[in-house]
Design an enzyme around this catalytic site. Structure first.
Site, PDB file in Angstrom:
ATOM      1  N   ARG A  74       3.053   3.738   2.121  1.00 19.24           N
ATOM      2  CA  ARG A  74       2.339   2.471   2.304  1.00 19.24           C
ATOM      3  C   ARG A  74       1.176   2.490   3.276  1.00 19.24           C
ATOM      4  O   ARG A  74       0.368   1.575   3.289  1.00 19.24           O
ATOM      5  CB  ARG A  74       3.342   1.378   2.726  1.00 19.24           C
ATOM      6  CG  ARG A  74       4.220   0.911   1.585  1.00 19.24           C
ATOM      7  CD  ARG A  74       5.440   0.190   2.089  1.00 19.24           C
ATOM      8  NE  ARG A  74       6.274   1.139   2.834  1.00 19.24           N
ATOM      9  CZ  ARG A  74       7.456   0.859   3.361  1.00 19.24           C
ATOM     10  NH1 ARG A  74       7.946  -0.350   3.264  1.00 19.24           N
ATOM     11  NH2 ARG A  74       8.137   1.783   4.004  1.00 19.24           N
ATOM     12  N   TYR A 121      24.766   5.325   2.697  1.00 22.70           N
ATOM     13  CA  TYR A 121      24.188   4.210   1.940  1.00 22.70           C
ATOM     14  C   TYR A 121      25.123   3.746   0.829  1.00 22.70           C
ATOM     15  O   TYR A 121      25.232   2.550   0.549  1.00 22.70           O
ATOM     16  CB  TYR A 121      22.830   4.614   1.356  1.00 22.70           C
ATOM     17  CG  TYR A 121      21.742   4.720   2.400  1.00 22.70           C
ATOM     18  CD1 TYR A 121      21.081   3.582   2.862  1.00 22.70           C
ATOM     19  CD2 TYR A 121      21.378   5.947   2.947  1.00 22.70           C
ATOM     20  CE1 TYR A 121      20.093   3.670   3.824  1.00 22.70           C
ATOM     21  CE2 TYR A 121      20.390   6.049   3.909  1.00 22.70           C
ATOM     22  CZ  TYR A 121      19.752   4.902   4.345  1.00 22.70           C
ATOM     23  OH  TYR A 121      18.773   4.983   5.313  1.00 22.70           O
ATOM     24  N   ARG A 169       1.339   1.360  -6.389  1.00 22.40           N
ATOM     25  CA  ARG A 169       2.647   0.725  -6.261  1.00 22.40           C
ATOM     26  C   ARG A 169       2.609  -0.667  -6.902  1.00 22.40           C
ATOM     27  O   ARG A 169       3.528  -1.078  -7.597  1.00 22.40           O
ATOM     28  CB  ARG A 169       3.021   0.646  -4.783  1.00 22.40           C
ATOM     29  CG  ARG A 169       4.155  -0.245  -4.422  1.00 22.40           C
ATOM     30  CD  ARG A 169       5.494   0.440  -4.547  1.00 22.40           C
ATOM     31  NE  ARG A 169       6.545  -0.538  -4.718  1.00 22.40           N
ATOM     32  CZ  ARG A 169       7.186  -1.146  -3.742  1.00 22.40           C
ATOM     33  NH1 ARG A 169       6.933  -0.854  -2.540  1.00 22.40           N
ATOM     34  NH2 ARG A 169       8.108  -2.042  -3.989  1.00 22.40           N
ATOM     35  N   ARG A 171       7.087  11.505   4.522  1.00 27.18           N
ATOM     36  CA  ARG A 171       6.493  10.244   4.039  1.00 27.18           C
ATOM     37  C   ARG A 171       4.967  10.290   4.002  1.00 27.18           C
ATOM     38  O   ARG A 171       4.311   9.278   4.282  1.00 27.18           O
ATOM     39  CB  ARG A 171       6.933   9.056   4.897  1.00 27.18           C
ATOM     40  CG  ARG A 171       8.391   8.698   4.735  1.00 27.18           C
ATOM     41  CD  ARG A 171       8.622   7.935   3.440  1.00 27.18           C
ATOM     42  NE  ARG A 171      10.039   7.704   3.216  1.00 27.18           N
ATOM     43  CZ  ARG A 171      10.680   6.594   3.606  1.00 27.18           C
ATOM     44  NH1 ARG A 171      10.028   5.618   4.159  1.00 27.18           N
ATOM     45  NH2 ARG A 171      11.962   6.477   3.371  1.00 27.18           N
ATOM     46  N   ASP A 198      13.116   9.337  -4.066  1.00 25.36           N
ATOM     47  CA  ASP A 198      13.881   8.845  -2.933  1.00 25.36           C
ATOM     48  C   ASP A 198      15.263   9.478  -2.961  1.00 25.36           C
ATOM     49  O   ASP A 198      15.763   9.830  -4.030  1.00 25.36           O
ATOM     50  CB  ASP A 198      14.005   7.315  -2.988  1.00 25.36           C
ATOM     51  CG  ASP A 198      14.442   6.746  -1.650  1.00 25.36           C
ATOM     52  OD1 ASP A 198      13.618   6.672  -0.728  1.00 25.36           O
ATOM     53  OD2 ASP A 198      15.635   6.405  -1.517  1.00 25.36           O
TER      54      ASP A 198
HETATM   55  O1  CP3 Z   1       6.210  11.237   0.939  1.00 23.10           O
HETATM   56  C1  CP3 Z   1       7.425  11.551   0.990  1.00 23.10           C
HETATM   57  O2  CP3 Z   1       8.018  11.859   2.058  1.00 23.10           O
HETATM   58  C2  CP3 Z   1       8.211  11.686  -0.303  1.00 23.10           C
HETATM   59  C3  CP3 Z   1       9.020  10.613  -0.755  1.00 23.10           C
HETATM   60  C4  CP3 Z   1      10.231  10.122   0.011  1.00 23.10           C
HETATM   61  C5  CP3 Z   1      10.568   8.751   0.074  1.00 23.10           C
HETATM   62  N1  CP3 Z   1      11.787   8.628   0.675  1.00 23.10           N
HETATM   63  C6  CP3 Z   1       9.726   7.665  -0.463  1.00 23.10           C
HETATM   64  C7  CP3 Z   1       9.997   6.267  -0.077  1.00 23.10           C
HETATM   65  C8  CP3 Z   1      11.266  10.828   0.659  1.00 23.10           C
HETATM   66  C9  CP3 Z   1      11.397  12.322   0.911  1.00 23.10           C
HETATM   67  C10 CP3 Z   1      12.247   9.868   1.063  1.00 23.10           C
HETATM   68  C11 CP3 Z   1      13.509  10.221   1.742  1.00 23.10           C
HETATM   69  C12 CP3 Z   1      14.404   9.153   2.219  1.00 23.10           C
HETATM   70  N2  CP3 Z   1      14.665   7.940   1.634  1.00 23.10           N
HETATM   71  C13 CP3 Z   1      15.251   9.270   3.348  1.00 23.10           C
HETATM   72  C14 CP3 Z   1      15.360  10.481   4.254  1.00 23.10           C
HETATM   73  C15 CP3 Z   1      14.256  10.552   5.231  1.00 23.10           C
HETATM   74  C16 CP3 Z   1      14.284   9.467   6.273  1.00 23.10           C
HETATM   75  O3  CP3 Z   1      13.340   8.651   6.246  1.00 23.10           O
HETATM   76  O4  CP3 Z   1      15.211   9.407   7.070  1.00 23.10           O
HETATM   77  C17 CP3 Z   1      15.982   8.073   3.458  1.00 23.10           C
HETATM   78  C18 CP3 Z   1      17.011   7.731   4.536  1.00 23.10           C
HETATM   79  C19 CP3 Z   1      15.614   7.231   2.366  1.00 23.10           C
HETATM   80  C20 CP3 Z   1      16.155   5.897   2.003  1.00 23.10           C
HETATM   81  C21 CP3 Z   1      15.101   4.844   1.990  1.00 23.10           C
HETATM   82  N3  CP3 Z   1      14.120   4.725   1.032  1.00 23.10           N
HETATM   83  C22 CP3 Z   1      14.924   3.783   2.903  1.00 23.10           C
HETATM   84  C23 CP3 Z   1      15.798   3.534   4.125  1.00 23.10           C
HETATM   85  C24 CP3 Z   1      13.804   3.043   2.479  1.00 23.10           C
HETATM   86  C25 CP3 Z   1      13.306   1.754   3.082  1.00 23.10           C
HETATM   87  C26 CP3 Z   1      12.589   1.951   4.345  1.00 23.10           C
HETATM   88  C27 CP3 Z   1      11.139   2.192   4.090  1.00 23.10           C
HETATM   89  O5  CP3 Z   1      10.559   3.072   4.733  1.00 23.10           O
HETATM   90  O6  CP3 Z   1      10.590   1.462   3.261  1.00 23.10           O
HETATM   91  C28 CP3 Z   1      13.296   3.678   1.323  1.00 23.10           C
HETATM   92  C29 CP3 Z   1      12.106   3.280   0.536  1.00 23.10           C
HETATM   93  C30 CP3 Z   1      11.018   4.302   0.351  1.00 23.10           C
HETATM   94  N4  CP3 Z   1      11.215   5.627   0.071  1.00 23.10           N
HETATM   95  C31 CP3 Z   1       9.620   4.054   0.391  1.00 23.10           C
HETATM   96  C32 CP3 Z   1       8.980   5.273   0.122  1.00 23.10           C
HETATM   97  C33 CP3 Z   1       7.494   5.513   0.006  1.00 23.10           C
HETATM   98  C34 CP3 Z   1       8.959   2.706   0.619  1.00 23.10           C
HETATM   99  C35 CP3 Z   1       9.032   1.980  -0.678  1.00 23.10           C
HETATM  100  C36 CP3 Z   1       7.881   1.061  -0.923  1.00 23.10           C
HETATM  101  O7  CP3 Z   1       6.821   1.519  -1.363  1.00 23.10           O
HETATM  102  O8  CP3 Z   1       8.103  -0.138  -0.700  1.00 23.10           O
END
Ligand code: CP3
Length: 347
Positions: free
Chosen positions: A30, A155, A39, A26, A76
């Protein structure tokens, strides 16, 4: 060879590079004001993931501040079910919400033939980032990724995160035939998806099994290790040597069996894993990645430095990639990431 000049690819190839290369799960997101600005411009999160110009820009943002050795595609893990036609939205403050798949009828509505077409913008992002790296950060390697079948299925069945995925885990026992069909569909489509990312320019591939630690040992072997091994074999037919990282979060001692049996070359350690235990128990031909507590990065100061140094000390002499034990959280002060980068670069 390009590998020779990219420290991340050398470490993932089995070399004990020191100081170790680093990137952070990540790392785009944000906590960065420039991410929040883009965003807002894109509108919702899915629009951002499917806008190659903006998604490529977001991927490169953290590298400009901190010079990581790895860039991870901005997308994602849930974009794959989305590409199969499962309804998905990201609700502010609630995380992802999907139309749950709990029976054969809902399963039959998935449309895997659509995946190729729907992921086209994501592959274009990969190509753009790779071209951007050649210009801006020639020593940084591009990591493509997908969720592991079990975590994505969690999910897809539950319809949301935030709990312990009881419906998904129950379905795995109560209707292993249907759950197995879903896992097989995800294995096949994940192979296609990751091979396509490698063709578009990804230089290493990572599988996120964020919820593997919820499984009993027998279920872990069946739904995490076996499908991961099937994906590794599928990718290897097309890309025999591309570095593969597997991250079975909260697997505990099962990390060893995962490292021995999946075929990935590097395993991710989560925050709860003792890196000294991993160094002693994971076979020495398998690389390690991790595992600073993301909350230490929020705290900063001496606590951050001490924690980072203890991870480094445990990993010295091994093929190792410094990372967090889970993703960066939004309250992280950007200057703490800079401080961490300085500690890692000393080694
Ligand atoms: O910078 C990076 O790591 C690359 C992008 C990336 C995202 N998600 C962007 C994202 C990667 C590799 C992921 C993987 C991901 N997504 C996982 C596996 C890793 C982990 O965290 O366990 C999982 C389980 C998800 C599913 C997911 N996506 C959730 C549960 C959420 C909501 C929680 C949160 O942190 O907001 C997301 C949204 C998400 N994925 C965001 C980002 C930057 C936030 C979205 C926003 O900008 O509002």
């Amino acid at each position: 060879m390009e590998n020779a000049s990219k420290p991340l690819l050398r470490a993932l190839g089995g070399e004990a590079v020191w100081p170790p290369p680093f990137w952070l799960m990540r790392q785009a997101g944000r906590y960065l004001p420039e991410y929040r600005a883009l965003r807002a411009q894109a509108g919702d999160f899915i629009s951002l993931c499917t806008n190659p110009e903006l998604a490529a820009e977001v991927t490169l943002q953290p590298l400009r501040r901190y010079g990581m050795d790895g860039a991870i595609l901005f997308s994602d893990i849930l974009m794959l079910p989305w590409a199969m036609g499962q309804g998905l939205r990201y609700a502010e403050g609630e995380g992802p919400l999907l139309e749950p798949i709990r029976d054969a009828e809902a399963f039959s509505r998935l449309n895997p033939e659509k995946v190729r077409e729907n992921i086209a913008p994501i592959l274009e992002t990969v190509a753009r980032v790779r071209a951007g790296l050649a210009q801006e950060a020639p020593k940084t390697a591009l990591i493509g990724f997908a969720g592991s079948p079990f975590t994505v299925a969690c999910y897809m069945v539950e319809g949301k995160g935030g709990g312990d995925f009881a419906h998904a885990r129950r379905m795995a026992y109560a209707d292993p035939q249907l759950f197995g069909k879903l896992i097989r569909l995800l294995v096949d489509s994940t192979v296609d998806y990751l091979v396509a990312q490698a063709e578009a320019g990804a230089e290493a591939l990572m599988l996120f099994d964020s919820w593997a630690g919820l499984l009993s040992p027998a279920q872990f072997r069946r739904w995490s290790i076996e499908p991961t091994n099937a994906i590794v074999r599928g990718i290897r037919k097309h890309f025999p040597t591309i570095p593969l990282i597997g991250f079975p979060r909260l697997a505990g001692p099962l990390l060893v069996e995962y490292a021995q049996r999946t075929g990935v070359g590097t395993v991710g350690m989560d925050t709860a894993m003792d890196p000294r235990w991993a160094a002693a128990n994971v076979p020495s031909n398998i690389g390690l990645q991790g595992n600073l507590d993301p909350q230490a990065l929020v705290a900063g100061g001496m606590a951050l430095e001490a924690e980072a140094r203890s991870v480094l000390a445990a990993m010295r002499g091994r093929p190792f990639v410094f990372n967090l034990g889970h993703g960066i959280v939004p309250p992280t002060p950007p200057e703490h990431v800079a401080a961490l980068a300085r500690v890692i670069r000393i080694g």
